[in-house]
Every structure is written in C-alpha cells, then in structure tokens.
Design a protein around this motif. Structure first.
Motif, PDB file in Angstrom:
ATOM      1  N   GLU A 107       0.810  -1.217   0.000  1.00 17.32           N
ATOM      2  CA  GLU A 107       0.000   0.000   0.000  1.00 17.32           C
ATOM      3  C   GLU A 107       0.845   1.268   0.000  1.00 17.32           C
ATOM      4  O   GLU A 107       0.433   2.294  -0.540  1.00 17.32           O
ATOM      5  N   TYR A 108       2.037   1.217   0.579  1.00 19.13           N
ATOM      6  CA  TYR A 108       2.919   2.394   0.512  1.00 19.13           C
ATOM      7  C   TYR A 108       3.234   2.715  -0.941  1.00 19.13           C
ATOM      8  O   TYR A 108       3.171   3.874  -1.356  1.00 19.13           O
ATOM      9  N   ARG A 110       1.483   1.760  -3.661  1.00 14.55           N
ATOM     10  CA  ARG A 110       0.279   2.105  -4.420  1.00 14.55           C
ATOM     11  C   ARG A 110      -0.299   3.457  -4.003  1.00 14.55           C
ATOM     12  O   ARG A 110      -0.790   4.222  -4.834  1.00 14.55           O
ATOM     13  N   SER A 111      -0.246   3.766  -2.706  1.00 12.44           N
ATOM     14  CA  SER A 111      -0.873   5.001  -2.224  1.00 12.44           C
ATOM     15  C   SER A 111       0.050   6.207  -2.272  1.00 12.44           C
ATOM     16  O   SER A 111      -0.417   7.340  -2.295  1.00 12.44           O
ATOM     17  N   LEU A 210       2.437  -3.331   6.151  1.00 16.37           N
ATOM     18  CA  LEU A 210       2.499  -1.989   5.580  1.00 16.37           C
ATOM     19  C   LEU A 210       3.870  -1.677   4.999  1.00 16.37           C
ATOM     20  O   LEU A 210       3.997  -0.884   4.077  1.00 16.37           O
ATOM     21  N   SER A 244      -9.661  -3.718   3.702  1.00 16.43           N
ATOM     22  CA  SER A 244      -8.602  -3.729   2.708  1.00 16.43           C
ATOM     23  C   SER A 244      -7.309  -3.166   3.283  1.00 16.43           C
ATOM     24  O   SER A 244      -7.315  -2.465   4.303  1.00 16.43           O
ATOM     25  N   GLN A 245      -6.216  -3.459   2.578  1.00 16.82           N
ATOM     26  CA  GLN A 245      -4.926  -2.917   2.981  1.00 16.82           C
ATOM     27  C   GLN A 245      -4.891  -1.406   2.784  1.00 16.82           C
ATOM     28  O   GLN A 245      -4.186  -0.691   3.500  1.00 16.82           O
ATOM     29  N   GLY A 246      -5.674  -0.911   1.808  1.00 14.48           N
ATOM     30  CA  GLY A 246      -5.758   0.527   1.611  1.00 14.48           C
ATOM     31  C   GLY A 246      -6.308   1.230   2.842  1.00 14.48           C
ATOM     32  O   GLY A 246      -5.814   2.280   3.253  1.00 14.48           O
ATOM     33  N   PHE A 249      -3.704   1.239   5.546  1.00 10.33           N
ATOM     34  CA  PHE A 249      -2.721   2.297   5.307  1.00 10.33           C
ATOM     35  C   PHE A 249      -3.268   3.637   5.797  1.00 10.33           C
ATOM     36  O   PHE A 249      -2.550   4.439   6.402  1.00 10.33           O
TER      37      PHE A 249
END
Length: 276
Positions: A107-108, A110-111, A210, A244-246, A249
């Motif tokens: 997520e790091y 992707r976000s 994460l 979700s992992q989002g 995060f």
C-alpha cells in the motif's frame, strides 16, 4: 562503462565547494556527469525523526510530493529510510534490491510512491556520524540505470562518501531537539494502531504488512507459518472494522498524525479525503 574523463573536473569542484551553499549543486552535477538522471534529493535522517531536506533540485510541482508530503510520515515506510536504520555496510543501493519482497504490491507503493512516476531510484547511504545518516537519491523518470552506469557510480563512491561526511558533519536538527518528541510520537504510531483491540503480535503483522512484506516473509521473520499470518490479517481487519490494505494504510497515516479514533473507518475516510 567507466567513469568519464571529466569526472575529475567535477570531483575537484565538489571538494572545493565543501562547506559552501553550492555543494549540493556541485555534487549533483558531478553525479550527472557519471550517469544522467532527472532529480536529486538528499535527506538527512536522525533516528526516526522527520527527515531533513539537505538538498533537492525538484521543480515546485514535484517538490510537494517528493519532499513535503514525504516528510509528513510516508518516509517511515521508505526502504531507503529503513536502510539508514540497518547496520549493514553503507554504499550505493538500488531501491528494487533493498525493498521488501512485496514492495511493489504494497500500500505504501500504491498510495504514495507510485504517484512519483519514477522508473528507478538509487541512493548512496552515507553514515556521517553516530547520529546522522544521509541518503543521496538519484531519480529517473524514463528508464532504469544500466548495470554499467551503476558500476560507474560505485566507482566514485569514495569521493561522494568523504565529501558528504565532511560537508554535513556538523548538521543538527534545526528545531532545537523537538524532532525527537515528534519522532517518538511517529515511532509509536504502529503501536497505537488498534491499541486495546489488537494483540502485540497482530500489531507486528500490521507493521510488516504496511512495509511491504509478503505473508511468507512475515512468517519467516516472526517464526510463524504464512497461514497463521493470513489468519492474523483477517482478524486485524475484523477488529479494526476495515476490509482492505488501503484502509489499513489510511489508519496508519492517521496514527502518525495523532488522529486515531475509536472509529477506524471514519479515520480512514478522512485520510483518503486528504490524499485525494
């Protein structure tokens, strides 16, 4: 690829500019003579405190993402920051070589990191003294550094290392020591996620997830099976009322900002709004 003949001219300029405001620009110019690239940023890390922006040559539109937003907390998941905490040998590191096994699915990435649009980032990890470690990052937008270019950049390491250690040997945080308080607050963020709800082991799984580690890698580090890791993840999502992992995060970002509430989904929504 060997070091170009004009490197010695640049090396002389780098040495001459030690202690002057032109040092960063001379350093970047010398490195570009060895291997062309687009952007330079030099961060100073003192423990887990907010990174010091020692030099960068970003245009204003990119500086917001690469420097200002990075300093607000995402740096804690940056493999280069984590490399400064590692006691392994300093030197030139490629992001893809030091990143966790699922970094590019994490997520790091992707976000935050994917927004940079970089083809590759490599960095010199330099231990200035017992307190300060710096990373001289070289970033490309279009293509990765070739093996020959990396080899040439490694050849100039002795000059880069010695010059940077000399130039920044007296750097201290400019906030009169307050950064340590901030650092402790941020360092506690992982522990505050799900405080009173998650077990100590579940918080470990949150942190490693994460940071971009796969279930297999987490299991190896914690001495448990990957299946047990997946069970922990499901339990974490249930306890935090996320899916979700989002969202995980987002909860982490709010924890770094000291904004963890009793209602994780609401905190997650606020974080998503801030990023959009």
């Amino acid at each position: 690829m060997t070091v170009p003949t004009d490197w010695m001219v640049h090396a002389g300029r780098i040495v001459e500019d030690i202690g002057s405001p032109d040092f960063g620009r001379s350093l970047a110019g010398g490195l570009r003579s060895v291997a062309p690239y687009d952007f330079t940023v030099i961060f100073g890390y003192v423990g887990s405190a907010r990174p010091l922006d020692l030099y960068d040559d970003f245009p204003p539109d990119r500086r917001l993402l690469h420097v200002e937003e990075y300093q607000e907390g995402p740096y804690l998941l940056d493999p280069f920051f984590l490399a400064t905490l590692d006691l392994s040998e300093p030197g030139l590191k490629r992001l893809r070589e030091i990143a966790p096994d699922r970094f590019y699915q994490g997520e790091y990435y992707r976000s935050y990191y994917a927004q940079t649009g970089l083809a590759e980032e490599i960095g010199y990890v330099i231990r200035v003294n017992d307190t300060l470690t710096i990373v001289v990052s070289l970033m490309r937008k279009e293509k990765r550094f070739s093996t020959a270019e990396v080899r040439a950049l490694k050849q100039v390491w002795p000059v880069i290392d010695a010059a940077c250690r000399k130039h920044w040997q007296n750097v201290v945080p400019a906030d009169g020591g307050q950064s340590q308080d901030i650092a402790e607050r941020i360092e506690d963020a992982f522990q505050r996620i799900g405080e009173g709800v998650l077990t100590a082991r579940e918080r470990q799984v949150v942190e490693l997830t994460l940071r971009g580690h796969s279930a297999d890698a987490i299991g190896s580090q914690l001495g448990i099976s990957s299946g047990t890791v997946r069970i922990h993840r499901r339990n974490i999502y249930t306890k935090l009322r996320i899916s979700s992992q989002g969202e995980l995060f987002s909860v982490f970002i709010n924890a770094m900002l000291g904004d963890v509430q009793d209602d994780p989904p609401a905190s997650a929504a606020r974080a998503r709004t801030r990023r959009s």
